[in-house]
Every structure is written in C-alpha cells, then in structure tokens.
Design an enzyme around this catalytic site. Sequence first.
Site, PDB file in Angstrom:
ATOM      1  N   GLU A 131       8.385  28.872  52.551  1.00 24.24           N
ATOM      2  CA  GLU A 131       8.427  27.628  51.776  1.00 24.24           C
ATOM      3  C   GLU A 131       9.794  26.964  51.976  1.00 24.24           C
ATOM      4  O   GLU A 131      10.803  27.658  51.931  1.00 24.24           O
ATOM      5  CB  GLU A 131       8.226  27.904  50.284  1.00 24.24           C
ATOM      6  CG  GLU A 131       8.122  26.607  49.500  1.00 24.24           C
ATOM      7  CD  GLU A 131       7.839  26.808  48.014  1.00 24.24           C
ATOM      8  OE1 GLU A 131       7.721  27.954  47.557  1.00 24.24           O
ATOM      9  OE2 GLU A 131       7.779  25.781  47.327  1.00 24.24           O
ATOM     10  N   GLY A 270      16.142  32.637  44.567  1.00 19.32           N
ATOM     11  CA  GLY A 270      15.898  33.810  43.719  1.00 19.32           C
ATOM     12  C   GLY A 270      14.775  34.696  44.224  1.00 19.32           C
ATOM     13  O   GLY A 270      14.927  35.914  44.329  1.00 19.32           O
ATOM     14  N   ALA A 271      13.655  34.095  44.545  1.00 19.81           N
ATOM     15  CA  ALA A 271      12.493  34.880  44.952  1.00 19.81           C
ATOM     16  C   ALA A 271      11.426  33.945  45.486  1.00 19.81           C
ATOM     17  O   ALA A 271      11.561  32.725  45.388  1.00 19.81           O
ATOM     18  CB  ALA A 271      11.939  35.653  43.766  1.00 19.81           C
ATOM     19  N   GLU A 273       7.026  33.461  45.940  1.00 17.79           N
ATOM     20  CA  GLU A 273       5.726  33.903  45.428  1.00 17.79           C
ATOM     21  C   GLU A 273       4.649  34.112  46.484  1.00 17.79           C
ATOM     22  O   GLU A 273       3.454  33.951  46.186  1.00 17.79           O
ATOM     23  CB  GLU A 273       5.240  32.856  44.418  1.00 17.79           C
ATOM     24  CG  GLU A 273       4.806  31.488  45.010  1.00 17.79           C
ATOM     25  CD  GLU A 273       5.882  30.411  45.021  1.00 17.79           C
ATOM     26  OE1 GLU A 273       7.078  30.765  44.995  1.00 17.79           O
ATOM     27  OE2 GLU A 273       5.530  29.221  45.070  1.00 17.79           O
ATOM     28  N   ASN A 274       4.990  34.524  47.716  1.00 17.47           N
ATOM     29  CA  ASN A 274       3.976  34.738  48.756  1.00 17.47           C
ATOM     30  C   ASN A 274       2.785  35.518  48.211  1.00 17.47           C
ATOM     31  O   ASN A 274       2.953  36.482  47.477  1.00 17.47           O
ATOM     32  CB  ASN A 274       4.587  35.546  49.902  1.00 17.47           C
ATOM     33  CG  ASN A 274       5.949  35.044  50.280  1.00 17.47           C
ATOM     34  OD1 ASN A 274       6.096  33.901  50.652  1.00 17.47           O
ATOM     35  ND2 ASN A 274       6.966  35.880  50.117  1.00 17.47           N
ATOM     36  N   HIS A 306       8.062  34.483  36.568  1.00 15.94           N
ATOM     37  CA  HIS A 306       7.875  33.201  37.268  1.00 15.94           C
ATOM     38  C   HIS A 306       7.059  33.389  38.556  1.00 15.94           C
ATOM     39  O   HIS A 306       6.062  32.697  38.776  1.00 15.94           O
ATOM     40  CB  HIS A 306       9.249  32.600  37.574  1.00 15.94           C
ATOM     41  CG  HIS A 306       9.207  31.291  38.277  1.00 15.94           C
ATOM     42  ND1 HIS A 306       9.351  30.091  37.629  1.00 15.94           N
ATOM     43  CD2 HIS A 306       9.035  30.972  39.592  1.00 15.94           C
ATOM     44  CE1 HIS A 306       9.269  29.100  38.506  1.00 15.94           C
ATOM     45  NE2 HIS A 306       9.082  29.616  39.706  1.00 15.94           N
ATOM     46  N   GLU A 307       7.483  34.326  39.381  1.00 22.91           N
ATOM     47  CA  GLU A 307       6.788  34.494  40.676  1.00 22.91           C
ATOM     48  C   GLU A 307       5.370  34.981  40.445  1.00 22.91           C
ATOM     49  O   GLU A 307       4.429  34.550  41.115  1.00 22.91           O
ATOM     50  CB  GLU A 307       7.545  35.460  41.601  1.00 22.91           C
ATOM     51  CG  GLU A 307       9.000  35.107  41.861  1.00 22.91           C
ATOM     52  CD  GLU A 307       9.244  33.666  42.261  1.00 22.91           C
ATOM     53  OE1 GLU A 307       8.358  33.060  42.889  1.00 22.91           O
ATOM     54  OE2 GLU A 307      10.322  33.131  41.927  1.00 22.91           O
ATOM     55  N   HIS A 310       3.077  32.189  39.425  1.00 25.32           N
ATOM     56  CA  HIS A 310       2.706  31.310  40.532  1.00 25.32           C
ATOM     57  C   HIS A 310       1.360  31.705  41.145  1.00 25.32           C
ATOM     58  O   HIS A 310       0.727  30.891  41.811  1.00 25.32           O
ATOM     59  CB  HIS A 310       3.757  31.375  41.649  1.00 25.32           C
ATOM     60  CG  HIS A 310       4.839  30.327  41.553  1.00 25.32           C
ATOM     61  ND1 HIS A 310       4.576  29.011  41.263  1.00 25.32           N
ATOM     62  CD2 HIS A 310       6.188  30.406  41.753  1.00 25.32           C
ATOM     63  CE1 HIS A 310       5.713  28.318  41.286  1.00 25.32           C
ATOM     64  NE2 HIS A 310       6.708  29.149  41.566  1.00 25.32           N
ATOM     65  N   GLU A 329       6.100  23.966  40.284  1.00 29.31           N
ATOM     66  CA  GLU A 329       7.377  24.486  39.778  1.00 29.31           C
ATOM     67  C   GLU A 329       7.621  24.122  38.314  1.00 29.31           C
ATOM     68  O   GLU A 329       8.038  24.960  37.518  1.00 29.31           O
ATOM     69  CB  GLU A 329       8.536  24.032  40.665  1.00 29.31           C
ATOM     70  CG  GLU A 329       8.481  24.591  42.093  1.00 29.31           C
ATOM     71  CD  GLU A 329       8.392  26.108  42.164  1.00 29.31           C
ATOM     72  OE1 GLU A 329       8.637  26.779  41.154  1.00 29.31           O
ATOM     73  OE2 GLU A 329       8.056  26.631  43.260  1.00 29.31           O
TER      74      GLU A 329
END
Length: 880
Positions: A131, A270-271, A273-274, A306-307, A310, A329
């Site tokens: 992303e 931070g991370a 979300e794949n 959060h991830e 998603h 987001e």
Amino acid sequence: MKDAQPRTVYLKDYRAPDYLVDSTRLHFELQPQDTLVKSRLQIRRNPAAESAPGETLPPLLLDGVDLELLSLSIDGELVPASRYRELPEGLSIHVQNPEFVLEIHNRINPRDNTSLEGLYLSNGMYCTQCEAEGFRKITYYPDRPDVMSRFTTTIVAPRQYPVLLSNGNQIERRATEDGRLLVTWEDPFAKPAYLFALVAGELQTVEDSFTTASGREVKLQIFTEAKNIRKCDHAMRSLKKAMRWDEEVYGREYDLDIFMVVAVDHFNMGAMENKGLNIFNSACVLASPETATDATFQRIESIVGHEYFHNWSGNRVTCRDWFQLSLKEGFTVFRDAEFSADMNSRAVKRIEDVSLLRTAQFAEDGGPMAHPVRPDSYMEISNFYTLTVYEKGAEVVRMIHTLLGTEGFRKGSDLYFQRHDGCAVTCEDFVAAMEDANGVDLTQFRRWYSQAGTPVLEVSDAFDAAHGTYILTVRQSCPATPGQNKKLPFHIPLAVGLLGADGRDLSLDPQGTTQKVLQVSETEQTFNFTGLKEKPLPSLLRGFSAPVKVRYGYSTEQLLFLMRNDSDEFNRWDAGQRLAFMALEQLQKDYREGRDLQLQPQLVDAYRSVLQNPELDPALVAEMLTLPSAQTLAEQCERIDAEAIIVAREFARGALAEALKGELLDCYRRLDCDKPYRPEAADIAERSLKNTCLAYLCVTEEPELLTLAQAQFENAANMTDSAAALASLVNHAADDMAQPALESFYERWQQDTQVVELWFGLQSTSARRGTLESVRELMQHPAFELTNPNKVRAVIGGFANRNFIQFHRADGRGFEFLAEQVVALDKLNPQIAARLVTPITRWKKYTGELGEKMHRALQSVMESGRLSRDLYEVVSKSLV
Ligand code: B3K
Ligand code: ZN
C-alpha cells in the site's frame, strides 16, 4: 527512484478500469539481488468500463517501477516488441481479445530497495509493503484498488528461509529438485494488489487460537526473530480482545482459518493490514514489561486492533481509488479509538486523541498541505496518509455516530458491509448507507469530506430573565485553505450542557435531559433553552463532539468552576487547558513587553485542587496537570513567536513546580510502590500520575529531588518508571548525573532494538543546550542506521518534531540540520524524507528571523538537486 515529474492526479478524472484480473498466480524465486517474479494473470475486458462507440479494444496499461522485464506472453505466445511499449512507469500492451491470459517474467532487486516499498530485505528477512502503490515495484500489474483478484502465490527460497508466508491458506509445502523449499498460498478472497504480502525468513512463532462467535476455530500466529519471541504476549492478548470486540460491537467475525502477524524492523509506518498476514513495525508489536513503556503497551493494543479491524473496514470492503483513503482509514481509526476507550479509560483516550488532533491535525489544516478528508488531487499518494485523512476522518465518522446514536450507527454499518462486501467503494457509499439505514439526510454533512480547514465557532449568549430563556448564538466560519477560498457552512453536532450555580447539570427538557446535541448548520444560528431560573454556565462541545475550535469569552472564574464541576470529564480537562492557555498567553505578552513574569495564582490553586482531589482518576489528574504543549500553543497563534512560547511555558512549569512542591512530593510518595507490573488501566493511571509529579519535581533542579529520579532509575522494575526517571535526569540533571545514567542504560539494553530506539529518543528530545550537537553524534553511533525509519524517527524526528525548544534555537541551525538530513534521506527513502520535512514547511507562520531561516532551509532542499516525487510535492507546495 521515482522522478519529480509534477504530474497531478485528480479525483474528477477517475475512470473505471478497462480490464479486470480474475485471478493472479505469482511465483517468486527469492535471491537478494536477483529475485525472479513470474505472474500469470487471467484478464478480461471490464463490462462496466466506458468505451467510445465502435472503439476497438483499448490498450492494457500496467504499472511497473524499477522492474527488469524478461518476457511477456499472451495466451502462451511471446508478445513481439511491436505490440507493447515500455512507459516511464509501466507498460502499454496492444490487446486483441477481450479475454486472455497474460504471463510476465521480471526481475527485481530486494537488497538494494531502501524505499521499503515493494519487496525488500530487513535484517535478512524478505518482506513486502504494497500500500498504496508498492505492488508495481514487484511486477507489472494494474496497481489500483478497484482491480480485485484472487491470488495464489508460490515462493521458492533457499533452505535458510524456512518460513515462507503469503496471504490466505497454505496449500503446498515441499522441497524442489534442487533442494530449495517451495510453498504455495491461496487466498480465497478477491483483493486489490495493495493487500498482497510475502514474508520469508528464519522466524520463530508464538501460536494461539480464537473461537469465533459462530464456533469456527482460527489459528493465530505471531512471527518474529528468535530473540524477540518473549515479547509477543501482549500483542496476542490484544489481538484476541480485538477479535471479540469486533464481534460484539459490529457483529463482524474473522473470515479465514488463519491470522498471521509478522514483526519487521525496517518499516515505513506502524503496520499493514495485508489479508490474513499483517506486517508490523517491530516497535508496534513487541513488548515486555522490562523493555516497553505503558505508552507502548497501549499503542500496541490500539494498532493490533486497528489492523485487525481493517479486515472488514478496508479489506472486505475496500476503496475504489486512493482519494477514498479515509473510507477505510477514518472509519478504522474511529473503530480502534472506541476499542481502546472500551479497554481503558474513555476520557483519557479522548483527551489523548483530541490533543493530537488539535496540535498536529489543526496545524496541517492551517498549513500549506491542507487538504480535505477526501482530497481532490495529489502528486504522490503516499503524502496523503495524513492526520487529516486518519484522525480528522475518524472525527467525521464519530460525528455520524453522534448524529445517529449507537443503534442507528450500527444499522448503518451493517448495511454498509452487507451492501458492499467484496467491492471497492467510495466515501459517498459509506454516507449513503448511513442515510439509508436511518432515513436521514446527510447532504450538508458531506461537506466534511470535501472542504478543508478547521471551522471556528464563535459562541455568545444572553439570558432573558423575564421569560427564563437562555439564548446561545453560534456563528461558524472556516479559514481559506489552498485552492479553497470560500467555504460553505458545515453541519456541526455541538454537544452542550448547562451548569447551574450549584455546579450541577440543569435539565434541558421536562424529561430531565442534561445534554443536547445542537445541529449547527447555518452561518449564524440561535438556540433557546427555556424554563430556566438563572443564567447558566454553558459547557460547550462536550466530548469534543466536532473537530472545530470554539471561542467563548469564559472568565477565569468560569473556567475554574467548569474544572471543578463539569460532569463531562473531557470538558473538565478542557477548561483547565483553556485556563492554562490564557495564563501562558499573558506570560508571552509580558515577556514581549519586557515585564516581570508572574504566573496567575488561580492556575496554581486550580492545579493544587486537582492534585488533591481523591475522586479523580489519576490518569485524568496527570492529564489535567499537563500544560498545553509548545506545539499546541504554537498552533493556536496567528503568528508564532517561538521564543516567547518557550520562555512562557518553561517559566510556568517552573513556577508550578515551585509552588506545588509539597503536594507533588506527597502524591509521588503515595504512588511510589513496587507493585508487580501489569499493563492495566488502573496501574497505568497511577504510574502516569507518579511520573508526571516526578517530572515537575525535577524541573526545580534541586539536588534532593533529582536524587528521587536517580533512585527511581536505579530501582525501577519496569521500563515505564525507568524511562520516565531517565528522561527527567537527561532534561534537568547536570551532566555528571545524567551521563552515567544514559551510559548504564545503554550498557544494559544495547542488544534490544526497541530500547535502543527509546534511548535515542530520550536524547534527541532533551531540552538542554547542545542537543543538536549530540544528535549529530548519535547519528554516528553504531546502532544508528539512516536506512531504518525507526532510528531516523527516534533521532532526527525526535529532534525536529518533539523538541520544540532546541529545534527552534535562534541561530536556525536546527532547521539547517533537518534540511540536510531530508536531502540525504530522499535518496534512500522518499516517503520518510517527505514526512520528515514537515516542521520546516510551516515557515510562514513564524515571526521575524526565525521564519526567514526556516524558509531558507526549505529552499535549500528544493535547490539541492533532483527530488523524489514525494519530497517535491511537499516542498514545492510549501514554498509558494
Ligand atoms: N494501511 C496502512 C498504511 C499504509 C501506508 C502506506 N504509505 C496502515 C494502516 O493505516 O493501517
Ligand atoms: Zn489503517
């Protein structure tokens, strides 16, 4: 490196893709400098694409950056050079049939990929970040979120990479004839390329499982290097809490049989979300009580949440194009904020989020890069992963929640997920689902998505004693932002309560309601409250019900009254902030006009009563005792006089510490116990208050108080207490006390990457003279790497963003330093460079020579040579 072509992409130019990719088969043969990628794409003409009458098939456009094309075939036949063209950033292929199989072989170089986009190496581990537009650095592809495809991924790697991961379920694992390992993954859910992930390394795993509400067993795995294996428990606990919370609050279950998380040291944010394979920056997933602070524990909980969230708000329902980024987001930040509020203190979470918004997002909204929550254009999409899209976007979703109520919002989110599952949609679709599920009209509300800038509400009031009517008049306005001079009025939910003379909330209707959400929608509007005996005191914008600035002429006495009595905890804190702001403004004025400085005695008294109020949550007390940051004060100024802000704030801190020394010490002693560490809200709250007291006490620089910090540093059994004590020593103790502490800390923790990052940060944020010189030295430290964003953020970012005092030193060297580093970084990692330059883009707001020096530093970046597209966009827009 992408070049600096100032191409601009516009939302208004959006067109559906000409071709769809039904399935994507990828085959990787991993080698550090020579990875072979083979892809096999089942492609067909998009029936929904616009086509001119009689038009033959349009060319197939594929994105591709930094790729070496080896071969291209269609339906098994090599495509001759005459049938395709290599473009600066991709391929254009002449197409003969509406359906075909395209096969591409290309080569990439993960080892030299320092941009950390696409496939790269981090400490010998292969990982990806796609992303927003990183997949095009892996292979040629229609790299846009509205092309969703089913991916099957085969990874072949030498034996030293026993862990080979990708999205979905593993369907094959075997040795190849030449002794390498081959693993195949299949993801049953169609997804855009930005959710693709691949990881290969020698990793250990922590495993657990989660049973979904409908009784399905999901395997949970966290992968990390062996040395970090004991730092995964908190993330695992957080993940299970998040999975349960999403079932309970949104009715959303996880959809695959396996959920994997991988910790990576080199990561731009931070991370990520794949699908089924979240990749995390190590700093946002690894923690143990000895090595991580409370703040880190809480950040991990919120990012893991959060991830995970998603998976629905982002993956199952994704964005049609990148202008819609806030669709996933803003909504997901709102979801994670509510999750954290439910797991911890709601009021404190709100205070933290609003502080960030007011300080950094408001500054963005008032600066050269201001843009709406749904931007209209961009040069480089990576520059739009902003506080506006994320945090203000979350506030917009929160306002919808406030307008519809919890049940109405849930009806809206249910409809949204049901209607758009498996699709790539727009912010408009989100709002429409909320409207349709509730039978409301949010036409005017939509302006929050299209107009930039922070609205201002001027509130005044009057009391008609004869009729017992209280009249609130609200005027709204919004400053001009780049490209938007005139703004139309917003629809603003303004939550208010009215306090009577006894400090209690007055009833606002016969049912005894004590809080109302006023629907502010016109430029000027009045609201009447009837049946009142006396003029009440308004508590405005409770819970920060909208991302706006409220002006009302509160007197000092009224603010003290609200601080003591407001039933809304957020507004109690906010009243204290307003009071402190007024006191600090007066100090700045006195300083500028050459008068002696004296802190308002009422502020000292107010802080004393907060400190001594046993009924308040200690975490809230800590927040209430904290003066607005220098950055927050700067944001609120029309023109920033950095020196006056620094002098005023430092003076106020010193005066408060001096006046409240006894009370601070009592409070510190009361809370200084050696309970075993637990990262639970109640304990975090106590540590937060204790360390707030310690920080004030050390401001006095009195030897016996500094000894307290030293003792805490030496005896601390957890990182929260240890780091807080060390910060106080670094900022306030003489070198002979601070230096040995810093050295022993490093000695003890040098093997721990996360702690070393913290150690860097403590030094780069030191308010003491000479910090810039130490920052330059730290950059020579063996543990520093310019190619590692965490180290850059700790050392350079800490200095430029979290050290107002030293960064703004009068000789302008702080700005020059930043400019120099930004130019160097741009060659390695454009995304990080473009983000890091932010502090000097706000030069216009600064007064006098400092503003000029900042401007010159920014100009030097522009003149340094060819810039990446990322940095070019930010710098060019900030120089005008
Ligand atoms: N979606 C990612 C952000 C990707 C940023 C790319 N430049 C992380 C997140 O918001 O969850
Ligand atoms: Zn996100």
